[in-house]
Scaffold this motif. Structure first.
Motif, PDB file in Angstrom:
ATOM      1  N   ARG A 114      -8.372  -3.545   2.945  1.00  0.00           N
ATOM      2  CA  ARG A 114      -9.186  -4.710   2.599  1.00  0.00           C
ATOM      3  C   ARG A 114     -10.293  -4.340   1.604  1.00  0.00           C
ATOM      4  O   ARG A 114     -10.559  -5.076   0.659  1.00  0.00           O
ATOM      5  CB  ARG A 114      -9.775  -5.351   3.847  1.00  0.00           C
ATOM      6  N   GLN A 115     -10.922  -3.210   1.808  1.00  0.00           N
ATOM      7  CA  GLN A 115     -11.974  -2.770   0.889  1.00  0.00           C
ATOM      8  C   GLN A 115     -11.394  -2.488  -0.502  1.00  0.00           C
ATOM      9  O   GLN A 115     -11.955  -2.915  -1.512  1.00  0.00           O
ATOM     10  CB  GLN A 115     -12.663  -1.532   1.437  1.00  0.00           C
ATOM     11  N   LYS A 116     -10.281  -1.801  -0.549  1.00  0.00           N
ATOM     12  CA  LYS A 116      -9.653  -1.437  -1.822  1.00  0.00           C
ATOM     13  C   LYS A 116      -9.187  -2.662  -2.598  1.00  0.00           C
ATOM     14  O   LYS A 116      -9.218  -2.691  -3.820  1.00  0.00           O
ATOM     15  CB  LYS A 116      -8.479  -0.491  -1.556  1.00  0.00           C
ATOM     16  N   HIS A 117      -8.722  -3.695  -1.872  1.00  0.00           N
ATOM     17  CA  HIS A 117      -8.145  -4.891  -2.497  1.00  0.00           C
ATOM     18  C   HIS A 117      -8.998  -6.134  -2.252  1.00  0.00           C
ATOM     19  O   HIS A 117      -8.469  -7.245  -2.204  1.00  0.00           O
ATOM     20  CB  HIS A 117      -6.727  -5.118  -1.963  1.00  0.00           C
ATOM     21  N   PHE A 118     -10.308  -5.943  -2.104  1.00  0.00           N
ATOM     22  CA  PHE A 118     -11.174  -7.054  -1.707  1.00  0.00           C
ATOM     23  C   PHE A 118     -11.128  -8.230  -2.681  1.00  0.00           C
ATOM     24  O   PHE A 118     -11.078  -9.384  -2.260  1.00  0.00           O
ATOM     25  CB  PHE A 118     -12.622  -6.592  -1.515  1.00  0.00           C
ATOM     26  N   ALA A 119     -11.130  -7.966  -3.974  1.00  0.00           N
ATOM     27  CA  ALA A 119     -11.126  -9.053  -4.958  1.00  0.00           C
ATOM     28  C   ALA A 119      -9.868  -9.905  -4.828  1.00  0.00           C
ATOM     29  O   ALA A 119      -9.944 -11.139  -4.848  1.00  0.00           O
ATOM     30  CB  ALA A 119     -11.247  -8.502  -6.377  1.00  0.00           C
ATOM     31  N   GLU A 120      -8.723  -9.262  -4.658  1.00  0.00           N
ATOM     32  CA  GLU A 120      -7.477 -10.022  -4.500  1.00  0.00           C
ATOM     33  C   GLU A 120      -7.455 -10.752  -3.161  1.00  0.00           C
ATOM     34  O   GLU A 120      -7.002 -11.891  -3.068  1.00  0.00           O
ATOM     35  CB  GLU A 120      -6.265  -9.105  -4.636  1.00  0.00           C
TER      36      GLU A 120
ATOM     37  N   ALA B 140       2.658 -20.610   3.044  1.00  0.00           N
ATOM     38  CA  ALA B 140       1.649 -19.629   2.616  1.00  0.00           C
ATOM     39  C   ALA B 140       1.377 -18.571   3.678  1.00  0.00           C
ATOM     40  O   ALA B 140       1.177 -17.394   3.361  1.00  0.00           O
ATOM     41  CB  ALA B 140       0.346 -20.340   2.248  1.00  0.00           C
ATOM     42  N   TYR B 141       1.378 -18.971   4.958  1.00  0.00           N
ATOM     43  CA  TYR B 141       0.994 -18.067   6.035  1.00  0.00           C
ATOM     44  C   TYR B 141       2.180 -17.506   6.812  1.00  0.00           C
ATOM     45  O   TYR B 141       2.008 -16.678   7.693  1.00  0.00           O
ATOM     46  CB  TYR B 141       0.035 -18.778   6.999  1.00  0.00           C
ATOM     47  N   GLY B 142       3.373 -17.955   6.492  1.00  0.00           N
ATOM     48  CA  GLY B 142       4.579 -17.521   7.194  1.00  0.00           C
ATOM     49  C   GLY B 142       5.110 -16.182   6.722  1.00  0.00           C
ATOM     50  O   GLY B 142       4.493 -15.496   5.897  1.00  0.00           O
ATOM     51  N   PRO B 143       6.304 -15.817   7.206  1.00  0.00           N
ATOM     52  CA  PRO B 143       6.851 -14.476   6.969  1.00  0.00           C
ATOM     53  C   PRO B 143       7.207 -14.146   5.516  1.00  0.00           C
ATOM     54  O   PRO B 143       7.389 -12.988   5.182  1.00  0.00           O
ATOM     55  CB  PRO B 143       8.089 -14.431   7.855  1.00  0.00           C
ATOM     56  N   ARG B 144       7.299 -15.139   4.663  1.00  0.00           N
ATOM     57  CA  ARG B 144       7.562 -14.876   3.239  1.00  0.00           C
ATOM     58  C   ARG B 144       6.437 -15.424   2.363  1.00  0.00           C
ATOM     59  O   ARG B 144       6.605 -15.614   1.168  1.00  0.00           O
ATOM     60  CB  ARG B 144       8.909 -15.490   2.837  1.00  0.00           C
ATOM     61  N   GLY B 145       5.295 -15.651   2.969  1.00  0.00           N
ATOM     62  CA  GLY B 145       4.177 -16.278   2.279  1.00  0.00           C
ATOM     63  C   GLY B 145       3.326 -15.323   1.473  1.00  0.00           C
ATOM     64  O   GLY B 145       3.521 -14.104   1.465  1.00  0.00           O
ATOM     65  N   ILE B 146       2.350 -15.919   0.820  1.00  0.00           N
ATOM     66  CA  ILE B 146       1.464 -15.181  -0.077  1.00  0.00           C
ATOM     67  C   ILE B 146       0.686 -14.076   0.641  1.00  0.00           C
ATOM     68  O   ILE B 146       0.487 -12.992   0.103  1.00  0.00           O
ATOM     69  CB  ILE B 146       0.513 -16.154  -0.823  1.00  0.00           C
ATOM     70  N   TRP B 147       0.277 -14.355   1.892  1.00  0.00           N
ATOM     71  CA  TRP B 147      -0.481 -13.329   2.620  1.00  0.00           C
ATOM     72  C   TRP B 147       0.392 -12.128   2.945  1.00  0.00           C
ATOM     73  O   TRP B 147      -0.013 -10.983   2.767  1.00  0.00           O
ATOM     74  CB  TRP B 147      -1.089 -13.913   3.900  1.00  0.00           C
ATOM     75  N   MET B 148       1.613 -12.377   3.420  1.00  0.00           N
ATOM     76  CA  MET B 148       2.485 -11.260   3.770  1.00  0.00           C
ATOM     77  C   MET B 148       2.825 -10.441   2.529  1.00  0.00           C
ATOM     78  O   MET B 148       2.829  -9.211   2.567  1.00  0.00           O
ATOM     79  CB  MET B 148       3.756 -11.711   4.461  1.00  0.00           C
TER      80      MET B 148
ATOM     81  N   TYR C  72       0.726  -1.312   7.005  1.00  0.00           N
ATOM     82  CA  TYR C  72       0.905  -2.715   7.385  1.00  0.00           C
ATOM     83  C   TYR C  72       2.208  -2.830   8.169  1.00  0.00           C
ATOM     84  O   TYR C  72       3.243  -2.327   7.747  1.00  0.00           O
ATOM     85  CB  TYR C  72       0.953  -3.592   6.132  1.00  0.00           C
ATOM     86  N   ALA C  73       2.180  -3.509   9.315  1.00  0.00           N
ATOM     87  CA  ALA C  73       3.356  -3.589  10.188  1.00  0.00           C
ATOM     88  C   ALA C  73       3.931  -4.996  10.302  1.00  0.00           C
ATOM     89  O   ALA C  73       4.962  -5.177  10.933  1.00  0.00           O
ATOM     90  CB  ALA C  73       3.001  -3.059  11.570  1.00  0.00           C
ATOM     91  N   GLY C  74       3.281  -6.016   9.722  1.00  0.00           N
ATOM     92  CA  GLY C  74       3.850  -7.354   9.750  1.00  0.00           C
ATOM     93  C   GLY C  74       2.861  -8.424  10.157  1.00  0.00           C
ATOM     94  O   GLY C  74       1.790  -8.140  10.685  1.00  0.00           O
TER      95      GLY C  74
ATOM     96  N   PHE D 145       1.016 -10.012  -0.069  1.00  0.00           N
ATOM     97  CA  PHE D 145      -0.187  -9.244  -0.385  1.00  0.00           C
ATOM     98  C   PHE D 145      -0.338  -8.047   0.560  1.00  0.00           C
ATOM     99  O   PHE D 145      -0.525  -6.911   0.127  1.00  0.00           O
ATOM    100  CB  PHE D 145      -1.405 -10.162  -0.307  1.00  0.00           C
ATOM    101  N   PHE D 146      -0.237  -8.303   1.872  1.00  0.00           N
ATOM    102  CA  PHE D 146      -0.417  -7.231   2.848  1.00  0.00           C
ATOM    103  C   PHE D 146       0.638  -6.135   2.719  1.00  0.00           C
ATOM    104  O   PHE D 146       0.376  -4.969   3.022  1.00  0.00           O
ATOM    105  CB  PHE D 146      -0.414  -7.780   4.273  1.00  0.00           C
ATOM    106  N   LYS D 147       1.837  -6.489   2.277  1.00  0.00           N
ATOM    107  CA  LYS D 147       2.911  -5.498   2.135  1.00  0.00           C
ATOM    108  C   LYS D 147       2.547  -4.388   1.162  1.00  0.00           C
ATOM    109  O   LYS D 147       3.149  -3.319   1.186  1.00  0.00           O
ATOM    110  CB  LYS D 147       4.210  -6.161   1.691  1.00  0.00           C
TER     111      LYS D 147
END
Length: 106
Positions: free
Chosen positions: A75-81, A27-35, A44-46, A37-39
């Motif tokens: 973060r403000q624009k995508h706060f719900a997600e 979940a938190y690694g380089p191919r995880g859900i957070w990355m 976003y730089a990684g 989302f942040f992409k």
């Protein structure tokens, strides 16, 4: 050096729930859900995930952005997600701590 040119990083510390370490890493690694989302965010730089050598259940993540304002706008624009993913991942950790937010100086 201005914030816009230097970069911005956020560092988090995590302790995964016993037995959920691999799921946490996914979940938190380089191919995880957070990355993934942040992409979606411009500027976003990684994200990198690091496991402590001495305390093997302790991890840190480092999220890199072009600037603090870019991150805050995303973060403000995508706060719900953001909140939905955070809630979904809570079961994976026994402890989560924001270490800090930093501006790169080089």
């Amino acid at each position: 050096m201005t914030e816009e040119k230097s970069g911005f990083v956020i560092v988090w510390e995590f302790y995964p729930q016993e037995g959920l370490e691999l799921e946490f890493e996914e979940a938190y690694g380089p191919r995880g859900i957070w990355m993934k989302f942040f992409k979606k965010g411009e500027g976003y730089a990684g994200t990198s995930l690091h496991r402590d050598i001495q305390e093997r259940r302790r991890y840190i993540t480092i999220d890199e952005w072009q600037s603090e304002s870019v991150y805050n706008n995303f973060r403000q624009k995508h706060f719900a997600e953001y909140q939905r993913i955070d809630d979904q991942c809570k079961r994976l950790t026994s402890r989560e701590l924001l270490i800090g937010s930093f501006v790169r100086q080089v």
